[in-house]
Design a protein around this motif. Structure first.
Motif, PDB file in Angstrom:
ATOM      1  N   SER A  32      22.650   6.523 -15.509  1.00 24.60           N
ATOM      2  CA  SER A  32      23.024   5.456 -16.433  1.00 24.60           C
ATOM      3  C   SER A  32      21.950   4.386 -16.550  1.00 24.60           C
ATOM      4  CB  SER A  32      24.374   4.848 -16.041  1.00 24.60           C
ATOM      5  OG  SER A  32      24.341   4.347 -14.733  1.00 24.60           O
ATOM      6  N   THR A  80      27.704   7.099 -22.576  1.00 24.32           N
ATOM      7  CA  THR A  80      27.897   6.212 -23.722  1.00 24.32           C
ATOM      8  C   THR A  80      26.898   5.069 -23.615  1.00 24.32           C
ATOM      9  OG1 THR A  80      29.579   4.932 -22.562  1.00 24.32           O
ATOM     10  CG2 THR A  80      30.345   6.737 -23.958  1.00 24.32           C
ATOM     11  N   ASP A  82      25.789   1.227 -25.352  1.00 25.24           N
ATOM     12  CA  ASP A  82      26.238   0.083 -26.135  1.00 25.24           C
ATOM     13  C   ASP A  82      25.156  -0.973 -26.005  1.00 25.24           C
ATOM     14  OD1 ASP A  82      27.848  -1.742 -27.539  1.00 25.24           O
ATOM     15  OD2 ASP A  82      28.741  -2.474 -25.678  1.00 25.24           O
ATOM     16  N   ASP A  96      25.179   1.734 -30.903  1.00 23.46           N
ATOM     17  CA  ASP A  96      26.146   2.402 -30.031  1.00 23.46           C
ATOM     18  C   ASP A  96      26.092   3.897 -30.272  1.00 23.46           C
ATOM     19  OD1 ASP A  96      27.481   2.729 -32.452  1.00 23.46           O
ATOM     20  OD2 ASP A  96      29.084   1.340 -31.959  1.00 23.46           O
ATOM     21  N   THR A  98      26.219   7.985 -28.110  1.00 25.24           N
ATOM     22  CA  THR A  98      26.162   8.771 -26.883  1.00 25.24           C
ATOM     23  C   THR A  98      24.753   9.309 -26.689  1.00 25.24           C
ATOM     24  OG1 THR A  98      26.818  10.765 -28.075  1.00 25.24           O
ATOM     25  CG2 THR A  98      28.579   9.508 -27.019  1.00 25.24           C
TER      26      THR A  98
END
Length: 168
Positions: A32, A80, A82, A96, A98
């Motif tokens: 991430s 995801t 953002d 935004d 994926t």
């Protein structure tokens, strides 16, 4: 308000920098922190290439935590993302979508949409140069003094916010 955002972004940048190694994927899944940093870099570059003047831009990414006992083949298929920011003229920037692949700080693949003042400025399945060699480790841009003091305790979660100032 702007000063608070800048201070919060600087703190998040420092946490992201220190926590990048701590957020390595389990079992080969998406990282991430790396997704957030790489999306931030490549989206900012794309916006600037499209002649938008970016004042600031910040991305967060979250990959589902693999279940206990899962293997690399069970790794999450997408993180995801953002992102938010602002142009130098004060217009709101959002991105935004994926990310299904992150390539060492130079490329992200997935399905992403960027908007300025609510209007779509680009939709992308790839940002960056996916044919380029990966860098050693994507790190957020930082300002002097952004690093925590030696011996400081930093808590890092799977959701990481990274802010980068645009290159001049």
């Amino acid at each position: 308000m702007r000063a608070w955002r800048t201070m919060a972004a600087a703190g998040a940048c420092a946490v992201g920098l220190v926590g990048t190694a701590a957020c390595q994927p389990v079992g080969g899944g998406l990282n991430s922190a790396a997704v957030a940093v790489t999306t931030d870099r490549t989206a900012t570059s794309t916006l600037e290439r499209l002649t938008f003047e970016v004042a600031w831009f910040s991305c967060r990414a979250q990959a589902p935590t693999p279940a206990q006992g899962s293997t690399a083949t069970d790794a999450p298929a997408a993180a995801t993302v953002d992102c938010e920011g602002e142009t130098k003229s004060g217009q709101e920037i959002t991105l935004d979508g994926t990310v299904t692949e992150e390539r060492g700080g130079v490329c992200v693949r997935g399905d992403m949409t960027a908007r300025i003042a609510g209007e779509i400025v680009f939709e992308a399945t790839m940002l960056g140069d996916c044919s380029a060699a990966a860098t050693a480790s994507p790190e957020p841009s930082q300002q002097p003094g952004d690093r925590p003091a030696p011996g400081a305790t930093v808590t890092v979660t799977r959701t990481v916010t990274v802010t980068a100032e645009p290159a001049k």
